[in-house]
Design an enzyme around this catalytic site. Structure first.
Site, mmCIF file in Angstrom:
data_model
loop_
_atom_site.group_PDB
_atom_site.id
_atom_site.type_symbol
_atom_site.label_atom_id
_atom_site.label_comp_id
_atom_site.label_asym_id
_atom_site.label_seq_id
_atom_site.Cartn_x
_atom_site.Cartn_y
_atom_site.Cartn_z
ATOM 1 C CB CYS A 74 -24.904 -29.745 -29.135
ATOM 2 S SG CYS A 74 -26.222 -28.625 -29.632
ATOM 3 C CB CYS A 111 -38.340 -28.865 -33.209
ATOM 4 S SG CYS A 111 -36.863 -28.667 -32.211
ATOM 5 C CD GLU A 163 -30.979 -23.146 -37.503
ATOM 6 O OE1 GLU A 163 -30.343 -23.290 -36.456
ATOM 7 O OE2 GLU A 163 -30.628 -23.613 -38.601
ATOM 8 C CB CYS A 165 -23.663 -30.285 -25.124
ATOM 9 S SG CYS A 165 -24.781 -29.907 -23.778
ATOM 10 C CB CYS A 196 -31.482 -33.906 -32.236
ATOM 11 S SG CYS A 196 -33.127 -34.440 -31.938
ATOM 12 C CB CYS A 228 -27.262 -23.157 -26.634
ATOM 13 S SG CYS A 228 -27.535 -24.006 -25.051
HETATM 14 N N1 SAH Z 1 -30.904 -27.513 -24.711
HETATM 15 C C1 SAH Z 1 -31.880 -28.502 -24.511
HETATM 16 C C2 SAH Z 1 -32.839 -28.647 -25.669
HETATM 17 C C3 SAH Z 1 -32.227 -28.570 -27.052
HETATM 18 S S1 SAH Z 1 -31.173 -29.901 -27.518
HETATM 19 C C4 SAH Z 1 -31.243 -29.841 -24.181
HETATM 20 O O1 SAH Z 1 -30.038 -29.963 -24.326
HETATM 21 O O2 SAH Z 1 -31.955 -30.736 -23.752
HETATM 22 C C5 SAH Z 1 -32.334 -31.205 -27.858
HETATM 23 C C6 SAH Z 1 -31.737 -32.595 -27.814
HETATM 24 O O3 SAH Z 1 -30.785 -32.785 -28.864
HETATM 25 C C7 SAH Z 1 -30.988 -32.898 -26.522
HETATM 26 O O4 SAH Z 1 -31.437 -34.103 -25.974
HETATM 27 C C8 SAH Z 1 -29.542 -33.034 -26.967
HETATM 28 O O5 SAH Z 1 -28.833 -33.908 -26.135
HETATM 29 C C9 SAH Z 1 -29.708 -33.555 -28.371
HETATM 30 N N2 SAH Z 1 -28.545 -33.337 -29.225
HETATM 31 C C10 SAH Z 1 -27.654 -32.340 -29.182
HETATM 32 N N3 SAH Z 1 -26.722 -32.493 -30.127
HETATM 33 C C11 SAH Z 1 -27.029 -33.619 -30.817
HETATM 34 C C12 SAH Z 1 -26.462 -34.290 -31.945
HETATM 35 N N4 SAH Z 1 -25.392 -33.820 -32.552
HETATM 36 N N5 SAH Z 1 -27.059 -35.420 -32.372
HETATM 37 C C13 SAH Z 1 -28.170 -35.889 -31.771
HETATM 38 N N6 SAH Z 1 -28.755 -35.291 -30.720
HETATM 39 C C14 SAH Z 1 -28.199 -34.163 -30.247
HETATM 40 FE FE1 SF4 Z 2 -27.423 -26.263 -25.594
HETATM 41 FE FE2 SF4 Z 2 -27.040 -28.088 -27.479
HETATM 42 FE FE3 SF4 Z 2 -26.383 -28.642 -24.958
HETATM 43 FE FE4 SF4 Z 2 -28.963 -28.439 -25.639
HETATM 44 S S1 SF4 Z 2 -27.520 -29.964 -26.363
HETATM 45 S S2 SF4 Z 2 -27.955 -27.519 -23.843
HETATM 46 S S3 SF4 Z 2 -28.849 -26.838 -27.213
HETATM 47 S S4 SF4 Z 2 -25.459 -27.055 -26.238
#
Ligand code: SAH
Ligand code: SF4
Length: 348
Positions: free
Chosen positions: A117, A103, A90, A114, A334, A110
């Site tokens: 996410c 983006c 995406e 987290c 995000c 991934c």
């Molecule tokens: N993997 C990298 C970049 C992709 S995620 C990282 O984690 O930084 C990009 C951003 O989206 C990160 O700051 C992450 O904390 C945030 N993010 C992930 N899940 C989210 C959600 N459900 N709502 C809002 N932000 C989220």
């Molecule tokens: Fe991976 Fe989502 Fe965590 Fe970013 S926020 S490192 S995309 S699992």
């Protein structure tokens, strides 16, 4: 077929052409790929027809194709792009007045787990090549007639994946994107976001050409971060902050810390005060992101009042912004990138 052309730098192209071609041919192809936004080898009219044919037989161009496009009511477009092996990834375009932000993804899925996410729910399918990373920018820029020059285009590596677990390709892609002879995007307009892979942050800092760095902090204590981001068990928060203190910022640069706010979990005034303490003495700014909800995510979005109060506390110590969610209705915001096959309005 050998390597696709998109993703090759000048040296790679010279090698692909072989010693029989004059030296300027590689440069012509390079410019057509990265500056002219060529969509087809046959379109590169500066090349002799014979060479175009030969190249077509030997190399794919290597641009993705759009599987689906979802357009949000706020103008955001989420692209589900098909790669050469049939996998999809995406990319999101967020137009905003005179400025466009793309983006891009660095991996399919991934491996970092987290808890808030949606991409994490996919696991890792594979990393993207440098060509697949820049291909997203070339594709979306061409589709939307975006101008690369004049500082209108911003790139954030915040899509699917952890870019620092694909560092070599993220760096090669950055070199291609920033080359003045090619895509010519300023490194000040490219941001890489990481969950905090400490040794790779150090490696990134040693690169001469590198994007700006954003760190997903997301918690105000070691324990809380370990719960939300299990990667913290390996890369402790205290050591992450040490690495941030050592990170060689350029004179114009600040470290960005992202903080996803989860209702009743990390959104209190006490959390805000701890964030201020953690980041004290760093040249930092904070981007707050109210959780974007989605199926399978066991958290909810904080109250507006919480976000405002948190911001007010952090802002007394350093710049602190609230990131506006973009494309929520089409799962483009995000943390929502999990190859959702649905969207409010389908335009492609
Ligand atoms: N993997 C990298 C970049 C992709 S995620 C990282 O984690 O930084 C990009 C951003 O989206 C990160 O700051 C992450 O904390 C945030 N993010 C992930 N899940 C989210 C959600 N459900 N709502 C809002 N932000 C989220
Ligand atoms: Fe991976 Fe989502 Fe965590 Fe970013 S926020 S490192 S995309 S699992």
């Amino acid at each position: 077929m050998s390597q696709p052309l998109v993703g090759m730098d000048l040296t790679d192209l010279r090698e692909a052409l072989g010693p029989d071609q004059p030296g300027y041919r590689a440069r012509q192809i390079y410019q057509a790929l990265y500056r002219g936004q060529a969509a087809d080898l046959v379109q590169i009219s500066t090349l002799p027809v014979r060479l175009r044919q030969e190249l077509t037989e030997r190399h794919a161009l290597g641009l993705p194709t759009a599987d689906r496009v979802f357009e949000s009511t706020d103008g955001t477009r989420r692209y589900l792009l098909s790669l050469a092996d049939g996998r999809t990834v995406e990319t999101v375009l967020m137009p905003e007045g005179e400025r466009d932000t793309i983006c891009i993804s660095s991996q399919v899925g991934c491996p970092v787990d987290c808890k808030f996410c949606m991409t994490a729910l996919m696991g890792l399918e594979r990393s993207l090549s440098a060509g697949e990373i820049v291909g997203q920018v070339l594709f979306v820029a061409r589709e939307n007639h975006l101008r690369q020059e004049g500082g209108r285009l911003n790139i954030v590596m915040m899509g699917q994946g952890e870019p620092l677990l694909n560092l070599a390709n993220a760096i090669k892609a950055t070199r291609l994107m920033t080359d003045p002879a090619g895509m010519a995007i300023s490194p000040r307009r490219i941001t890489l976001s990481t969950s905090g892979i400490i040794p790779k942050i150090e490696e990134l800092g040693r690169e001469e050409v590198r994007p700006k760095l954003a760190i997903s902090l997301n918690a105000s204590t070691e324990e809380q971060r370990r719960e939300l981001m299990p990667i913290t068990r390996k890369y402790h928060l205290a050591e992450l902050l040490d690495a941030c203190h050592r990170y060689p910022l350029r004179p114009w640069e600040k470290l960005t810390f992202e903080y996803v706010m989860l209702k009743g979990v990390n959104d209190t005034d006490a959390d805000a005060r701890r964030v201020v303490k953690l980041l004290a003495n760093l040249n930092a700014k904070v981007n707050l992101i109210a959780l974007n909800p989605g199926p399978g995510i066991p958290f909810s979005t904080p109250l507006k009042e919480r976000v405002e109060s948190f911001q007010a506390i952090v802002r007394r110590a350093m710049p602190c912004f609230v990131r506006r969610p973009r494309g929520l209705d089409v799962f483009a915001a995000c943390g929502q990138l999990k190859r959702m096959e649905t969207g409010l309005v389908q335009v492609g």
